[in-house]
Design a protein around this motif. Structure first.
Motif, mmCIF file in Angstrom:
data_model
loop_
_atom_site.group_PDB
_atom_site.id
_atom_site.type_symbol
_atom_site.label_atom_id
_atom_site.label_comp_id
_atom_site.label_asym_id
_atom_site.label_seq_id
_atom_site.Cartn_x
_atom_site.Cartn_y
_atom_site.Cartn_z
ATOM 1 N N ILE A 120 4.895 -28.616 32.247
ATOM 2 C CA ILE A 120 5.847 -29.545 32.860
ATOM 3 C C ILE A 120 5.579 -29.562 34.361
ATOM 4 N N ALA A 121 5.396 -30.742 34.920
ATOM 5 C CA ALA A 121 5.162 -30.894 36.361
ATOM 6 C C ALA A 121 6.365 -31.578 37.000
ATOM 7 N N ASP A 122 6.967 -30.919 37.959
ATOM 8 C CA ASP A 122 8.101 -31.450 38.721
ATOM 9 C C ASP A 122 9.259 -31.933 37.844
ATOM 10 N N GLY A 123 9.387 -31.371 36.656
ATOM 11 C CA GLY A 123 10.490 -31.730 35.781
ATOM 12 C C GLY A 123 10.430 -33.141 35.240
ATOM 13 N N ILE A 124 9.268 -33.791 35.339
ATOM 14 C CA ILE A 124 9.155 -35.179 34.878
ATOM 15 C C ILE A 124 7.862 -35.461 34.114
ATOM 16 N N GLY A 125 6.763 -34.818 34.497
ATOM 17 C CA GLY A 125 5.493 -35.000 33.795
ATOM 18 C C GLY A 125 5.362 -33.959 32.705
ATOM 19 N N LEU A 126 4.867 -34.369 31.542
ATOM 20 C CA LEU A 126 4.808 -33.456 30.397
ATOM 21 C C LEU A 126 3.522 -33.618 29.609
ATOM 22 N N MET A 127 2.861 -32.490 29.399
ATOM 23 C CA MET A 127 1.727 -32.396 28.481
ATOM 24 C C MET A 127 2.171 -31.424 27.408
ATOM 25 N N ARG A 128 2.052 -31.807 26.138
ATOM 26 C CA ARG A 128 2.537 -30.912 25.083
ATOM 27 C C ARG A 128 1.687 -31.002 23.820
ATOM 28 N N ARG A 129 1.669 -29.876 23.117
ATOM 29 C CA ARG A 129 1.031 -29.788 21.805
ATOM 30 C C ARG A 129 1.984 -29.023 20.891
ATOM 31 N N ILE A 130 2.184 -29.523 19.700
ATOM 32 C CA ILE A 130 3.095 -28.865 18.762
ATOM 33 C C ILE A 130 2.462 -27.610 18.192
ATOM 34 N N ASP A 131 1.157 -27.618 18.021
ATOM 35 C CA ASP A 131 0.438 -26.466 17.494
ATOM 36 C C ASP A 131 -0.618 -26.044 18.519
ATOM 37 N N ALA A 132 -0.428 -24.865 19.105
ATOM 38 C CA ALA A 132 -1.322 -24.379 20.164
ATOM 39 C C ALA A 132 -2.763 -24.194 19.690
ATOM 40 N N GLU A 133 -2.963 -24.087 18.402
ATOM 41 C CA GLU A 133 -4.313 -23.879 17.890
ATOM 42 C C GLU A 133 -5.089 -25.185 17.725
ATOM 43 N N ARG A 134 -4.410 -26.297 17.929
ATOM 44 C CA ARG A 134 -5.052 -27.604 17.814
ATOM 45 C C ARG A 134 -4.895 -28.341 19.137
ATOM 46 N N TYR A 135 -5.843 -29.171 19.468
ATOM 47 C CA TYR A 135 -5.813 -29.877 20.741
ATOM 48 C C TYR A 135 -5.146 -31.251 20.659
ATOM 49 N N GLU A 136 -4.589 -31.608 19.510
ATOM 50 C CA GLU A 136 -3.880 -32.873 19.408
ATOM 51 C C GLU A 136 -2.522 -32.726 20.087
ATOM 52 N N GLY A 137 -2.243 -33.656 20.996
ATOM 53 C CA GLY A 137 -0.976 -33.584 21.709
ATOM 54 C C GLY A 137 -0.666 -34.888 22.409
ATOM 55 N N ALA A 138 0.243 -34.808 23.380
ATOM 56 C CA ALA A 138 0.675 -36.001 24.095
ATOM 57 C C ALA A 138 0.830 -35.697 25.578
ATOM 58 N N SER A 193 4.128 -43.617 36.368
ATOM 59 C CA SER A 193 3.425 -44.190 35.219
ATOM 60 C C SER A 193 4.074 -43.729 33.924
ATOM 61 N N ASP A 194 4.730 -44.681 33.242
ATOM 62 C CA ASP A 194 5.431 -44.352 32.002
ATOM 63 C C ASP A 194 4.604 -44.837 30.817
ATOM 64 N N ALA A 195 3.640 -44.039 30.436
ATOM 65 C CA ALA A 195 2.794 -44.359 29.293
ATOM 66 C C ALA A 195 2.524 -43.066 28.534
ATOM 67 N N ARG A 196 2.835 -43.073 27.253
ATOM 68 C CA ARG A 196 2.574 -41.897 26.427
ATOM 69 C C ARG A 196 1.136 -41.977 25.938
ATOM 70 N N LEU A 197 0.354 -40.986 26.311
ATOM 71 C CA LEU A 197 -1.056 -40.961 25.950
ATOM 72 C C LEU A 197 -1.305 -39.889 24.902
ATOM 73 N N LYS A 198 -2.221 -40.162 24.023
ATOM 74 C CA LYS A 198 -2.581 -39.224 22.970
ATOM 75 C C LYS A 198 -3.700 -38.318 23.461
ATOM 76 N N LEU A 199 -3.537 -37.015 23.254
ATOM 77 C CA LEU A 199 -4.578 -36.037 23.584
ATOM 78 C C LEU A 199 -5.242 -35.604 22.284
ATOM 79 N N GLU A 200 -6.576 -35.594 22.274
ATOM 80 C CA GLU A 200 -7.287 -35.311 21.034
ATOM 81 C C GLU A 200 -8.310 -34.183 21.129
ATOM 82 N N SER A 201 -8.609 -33.719 22.334
ATOM 83 C CA SER A 201 -9.671 -32.721 22.487
ATOM 84 C C SER A 201 -9.334 -31.756 23.616
ATOM 85 N N SER A 202 -10.130 -30.701 23.729
ATOM 86 C CA SER A 202 -9.932 -29.765 24.837
ATOM 87 C C SER A 202 -10.197 -30.467 26.166
ATOM 88 N N GLU A 203 -11.157 -31.407 26.177
ATOM 89 C CA GLU A 203 -11.449 -32.153 27.401
ATOM 90 C C GLU A 203 -10.251 -33.000 27.828
#
Length: 170
Positions: A118-136, A12-22
């Motif tokens: 990073i999962a299996d060198g292909i899946g990625l969850m990231r946040r630029i600022d660890a103190e905020r839950y906004e990420g991808a 699944s190649d879709a970039r999703l926006k993360l906005e919360s701790s959930e």
């Protein structure tokens, strides 16, 4: 964030926006649950809301015992709070120490504010600022995951085992 239950690691190649701790908790669980061989986590303090849930711990445990070549590496900037409060991922790593390794980055990497998984060198969850839950989140980001993995490997080479994370055999 959209429903991630139907997304597949490596497909699944879709970039999703993360906005919360959930959102972050669901993303970390989904990636850990679908990983087959490797999981690399770069975290400021083992982020209890994300990495100390029964579901996440079960996914990591299943990954650790699934295959002889499984490798789970965790770089934690400061584990003091996690150790004092009994973070269950530390206990799991101590029990499965041949599969799960926790380390602390050297001083030159301590100012890092980002965090990622990073999962299996292909899946990625990231946040630029660890103190905020906004990420991808992306279940199929080979190029971006490789860049993060390269950084992770560099930090890993200059990291050390935190004595507070070791299991004491008395």
């Amino acid at each position: 964030m959209q429903d991630i239950s139907k997304l597949k690691l490596g497909e699944s190649d879709a970039r999703l926006k993360l906005e919360s701790s959930e959102d972050n908790r669901a993303a970390a669980l989904a990636l850990a649950s679908q990983a087959r061989l490797t999981l690399d986590i770069f975290t400021p303090d083992l982020e209890k809301p994300l990495y100390d849930t029964p579901e996440f711990l079960q996914a990591v445990k299943q990954l650790a015992i699934r295959h002889a070549r499984t490798r789970i590496r965790i770089l934690v900037q400061d584990a003091t709070h996690a150790v004092k409060n009994g973070h269950r991922l530390i206990y799991l790593a101590q029990r499965l120490s041949s599969k799960i390794t926790l380390r602390t980055p050297s001083a030159e990497y301590k100012p890092q504010r980002q965090c990622f998984l990073i999962a299996d060198g292909i899946g990625l969850m990231r946040r630029i600022d660890a103190e905020r839950y906004e990420g991808a989140l992306n279940f199929k980001a080979p190029m971006e995951a490789k860049e993060y993995e390269k950084f992770f490997d560099e930090v890993w080479l200059h990291s050390e085992i935190d004595p507070y994370l070791r299991r004491l055999h008395i």
